[in-house]
Motif scaffolding. Structure first.
Motif, PDB file in Angstrom:
ATOM      1  N   GLY A 278       1.231  -0.817  -0.268  1.00 25.59           N
ATOM      2  CA  GLY A 278       0.231  -0.064   0.365  1.00 25.59           C
ATOM      3  C   GLY A 278       0.602   1.627   0.206  1.00 25.59           C
ATOM      4  N   GLU A 279       0.367   2.325   0.209  1.00 23.79           N
ATOM      5  CA  GLU A 279       0.867   3.503   0.065  1.00 23.79           C
ATOM      6  C   GLU A 279       2.007   3.689   1.184  1.00 23.79           C
ATOM      7  N   MET A 280       1.355   3.594   2.867  1.00 26.56           N
ATOM      8  CA  MET A 280       2.411   3.628   3.691  1.00 26.56           C
ATOM      9  C   MET A 280       2.956   2.659   3.801  1.00 26.56           C
ATOM     10  N   GLU A 281       2.977   0.817   3.291  1.00 27.47           N
ATOM     11  CA  GLU A 281       4.337   0.270   2.919  1.00 27.47           C
ATOM     12  C   GLU A 281       5.582   1.086   1.737  1.00 27.47           C
ATOM     13  N   LYS A 282       4.541   1.789   0.476  1.00 28.81           N
ATOM     14  CA  LYS A 282       5.707   2.181  -0.213  1.00 28.81           C
ATOM     15  C   LYS A 282       6.600   3.242   0.301  1.00 28.81           C
ATOM     16  N   LEU A 283       6.263   3.951   1.165  1.00 33.44           N
ATOM     17  CA  LEU A 283       6.906   5.175   2.267  1.00 33.44           C
ATOM     18  C   LEU A 283       7.225   4.749   2.959  1.00 33.44           C
ATOM     19  N   TYR A 284       7.129   3.498   3.816  1.00 30.37           N
ATOM     20  CA  TYR A 284       8.188   2.944   4.744  1.00 30.37           C
ATOM     21  C   TYR A 284       9.659   2.721   4.091  1.00 30.37           C
ATOM     22  N   LEU A 285       9.205   1.746   2.985  1.00 31.90           N
ATOM     23  CA  LEU A 285      10.316   1.360   2.150  1.00 31.90           C
ATOM     24  C   LEU A 285      11.377   2.662   1.335  1.00 31.90           C
ATOM     25  N   ARG A 287      11.754   5.388   2.835  1.00 32.56           N
ATOM     26  CA  ARG A 287      12.465   6.054   3.584  1.00 32.56           C
ATOM     27  C   ARG A 287      13.135   5.183   4.284  1.00 32.56           C
ATOM     28  N   LYS A 288      13.181   3.505   4.270  1.00 30.05           N
ATOM     29  CA  LYS A 288      13.946   2.968   4.098  1.00 30.05           C
ATOM     30  C   LYS A 288      15.319   2.472   3.535  1.00 30.05           C
ATOM     31  N   TYR A 289      15.013   2.624   2.085  1.00 33.63           N
ATOM     32  CA  TYR A 289      16.366   2.456   1.320  1.00 33.63           C
ATOM     33  C   TYR A 289      17.373   4.337   1.085  1.00 33.63           C
ATOM     34  N   MET A 290      16.493   5.362   1.655  1.00 31.91           N
ATOM     35  CA  MET A 290      16.546   5.972   1.279  1.00 31.91           C
ATOM     36  C   MET A 290      18.126   6.371   2.586  1.00 31.91           C
ATOM     37  N   LYS A 291      17.963   6.319   3.856  1.00 31.27           N
ATOM     38  CA  LYS A 291      18.547   5.681   5.044  1.00 31.27           C
ATOM     39  C   LYS A 291      18.295   7.114   5.451  1.00 31.27           C
ATOM     40  N   SER A 293      15.819   8.885   9.250  1.00 32.81           N
ATOM     41  CA  SER A 293      15.206   8.654  10.185  1.00 32.81           C
ATOM     42  C   SER A 293      13.810   8.927   9.566  1.00 32.81           C
ATOM     43  N   GLN A 294      13.180   8.293  10.961  1.00 33.85           N
ATOM     44  CA  GLN A 294      11.082   8.771  11.149  1.00 33.85           C
ATOM     45  C   GLN A 294      10.980  10.657  10.670  1.00 33.85           C
ATOM     46  N   SER A 295      11.468  11.483  11.756  1.00 36.41           N
ATOM     47  CA  SER A 295      11.417  12.891  11.975  1.00 36.41           C
ATOM     48  C   SER A 295      12.060  13.127  10.955  1.00 36.41           C
ATOM     49  N   GLN A 296      12.867  13.343  10.156  1.00 34.13           N
ATOM     50  CA  GLN A 296      13.691  13.542   8.884  1.00 34.13           C
ATOM     51  C   GLN A 296      12.825  13.567   7.345  1.00 34.13           C
ATOM     52  N   PHE A 297      11.586  12.154   7.439  1.00 37.00           N
ATOM     53  CA  PHE A 297      10.921  11.834   6.530  1.00 37.00           C
ATOM     54  C   PHE A 297      10.192  12.756   7.310  1.00 37.00           C
ATOM     55  N   ASP A 298       9.865  12.598   8.238  1.00 35.92           N
ATOM     56  CA  ASP A 298       8.168  13.737   7.994  1.00 35.92           C
ATOM     57  C   ASP A 298       8.285  14.975   8.055  1.00 35.92           C
ATOM     58  N   SER A 299       9.633  15.521   8.058  1.00 28.86           N
ATOM     59  CA  SER A 299       9.982  16.803   7.826  1.00 28.86           C
ATOM     60  C   SER A 299       9.732  17.390   6.669  1.00 28.86           C
ATOM     61  N   LEU A 300       9.739  15.800   5.508  1.00 29.80           N
ATOM     62  CA  LEU A 300       9.527  16.228   3.898  1.00 29.80           C
ATOM     63  C   LEU A 300       8.072  17.125   3.792  1.00 29.80           C
ATOM     64  N   GLU A 301       7.783  17.874   3.087  1.00 30.91           N
ATOM     65  CA  GLU A 301       6.869  18.154   2.586  1.00 30.91           C
ATOM     66  C   GLU A 301       5.344  16.748   1.695  1.00 30.91           C
ATOM     67  N   ASP A 302       4.091  17.579   1.430  1.00 34.34           N
ATOM     68  CA  ASP A 302       3.699  16.231   1.066  1.00 34.34           C
ATOM     69  C   ASP A 302       4.373  16.216  -0.328  1.00 34.34           C
TER      70      ASP A 302
END
Length: 353
Positions: A278-285, A287-291, A293-302
């Motif tokens: 799904g979309e959430m799982e794709k975003l997780y992958l 973020r994982k491959y881009m190495k 953190s959760q806070s860094q990824f959340d700071s990105l714009e939509d």
């Protein structure tokens, strides 16, 4: 030169056996006596620096081994008053009283504690176990006086408080910065005017304020609106008490169980059942491959996250097309397609390879 008979008489009077060259005492007995003498000297030397040294602590306080805590405290006060250095005038008497005063204090420190007193009584009953006495004596003296658990708890609390205030300071700095950005400042000012927070009449009399006070109040209103309307993510997000170290340690079992359940669901859903991400799982992958953190990824714009998703889909299609081209030009894949077309896996043939 001493007469042998006279020396034997003196030694017999003192109760000490005298070994002469012509004595009939056997060699094993002599060796045993020498060993006991060495052992006694070694034990006395090792216990010299323990507790009251060569003196018994009970004798120093002039109490019996069955004395209670109250009796020991009473005897200590009496001995301390008796041998206090201020009661003496000459330097020699002061020095002697000072040494005895320290000995009395050592005896009291030894006998007032139940555990230390138990170790000391055991030493009096078993003087030969000098290594054990040394271990217990120094382990109690060098052991920390405060419980280690209390130290750890206080340290975690101090770190948590520092973490929370540092986090809040970063958040306030981010709000002050956003208040200077024209994009957010114009929107916040417009909202404040619509709510009637900036359209106030001029004050008169004693309530009249200076321009600096009015300007500071308007800035505070704008910052409050930005706080309520904007959602800051990442390292400058609004501090939450549940994110500090103390609550993270307390809630660790809950987070651990939550992670295990999430991991089991992921393996069952996508690895075993083979369902699409799904979309959430794709975003997780992503973020994982881009190495990140959760806070860094959340700071990105939509919009940037959408670009990542579109790029991921485009990249997947390109990979599929490239794989198809590679398989089409592969001789082994051509032979496999020709075999599937002519014979197939379901045909029974007797043709030799």
């Amino acid at each position: 030169m001493a007469v042998p008979g006279k020396a034997e008489g003196e030694a017999a009077a003192r109760g000490v056996p005298l070994l002469l060259p012509g004595s009939s005492m056997s060699l094993p007995v002599v060796f045993l006596l020498l060993s006991l003498a060495c052992l006694a000297g070694r034990s006395a030397a090792l216990t010299e620096g323990l507790y009251c040294g060569q003196q018994v602590c009970y004798d120093v306080l002039e109490v019996s081994r069955e004395a209670s805590k109250a009796d020991i405290a009473r005897a200590y006060r009496q001995q301390a008053r008796k041998y206090h250095p201020d009661r003496y005038r000459t330097p020699e008497d002061k020095e002697t009283a000072h040494k005895h005063f320290l000995l009395v204090a050592t005896a009291y420190e030894t006998l007032k504690d139940e555990e230390t007193r138990k170790d000391y009584d055991y030493m009096l009953d078993h003087p030969e176990e000098y290594y054990r006495h040394y271990y217990h004596y120094y382990s109690r003296r060098l052991a920390p006086k405060v419980d280690v658990r209390i130290v750890i708890l206080v340290t975690v609390c101090v770190i948590s408080i520092f973490q929370f205030y540092s986090w809040r300071s970063s958040y306030n700095e981010a709000i002050k910065y956003l208040a200077t950005v024209p994009k957010y400042r114009i929107q916040a000012t417009e909202i404040a005017r619509q709510q009637g927070l900036l359209n106030r009449g001029k004050e008169k009399g004693r309530n009249k304020r200076s321009k600096e006070e009015i300007k500071e109040e308007d800035e505070e209103i704008i910052r409050d609106i930005i706080k309520n309307k904007i959602d800051i993510k990442g390292g400058y997000q609004k501090p939450q008490i549940y994110d500090i170290l103390l609550f993270q340690i307390i809630l660790f079992p809950y987070y651990f169980v939550q992670y295990i359940s999430w991991y089991v669901r992921w393996v069952y859903t996508f690895n075993i059942k083979g369902e699409e991400y799904g979309e959430m799982e794709k975003l997780y992958l992503i973020r994982k491959y881009m190495k990140m953190s959760q806070s860094q990824f959340d700071s990105l714009e939509d919009e940037r996250k959408k670009i990542f998703l579109e790029f991921q889909q485009t990249y997947k299609k390109e990979q599929e097309e490239e794989m198809k081209k590679k398989m089409a030009s592969d001789p082994r894949w051509k032979r496999y397609r020709r075999w599937m077309k002519n014979e197939g896996p379901g045909r029974l043939t007797f043709v030799d390879d």
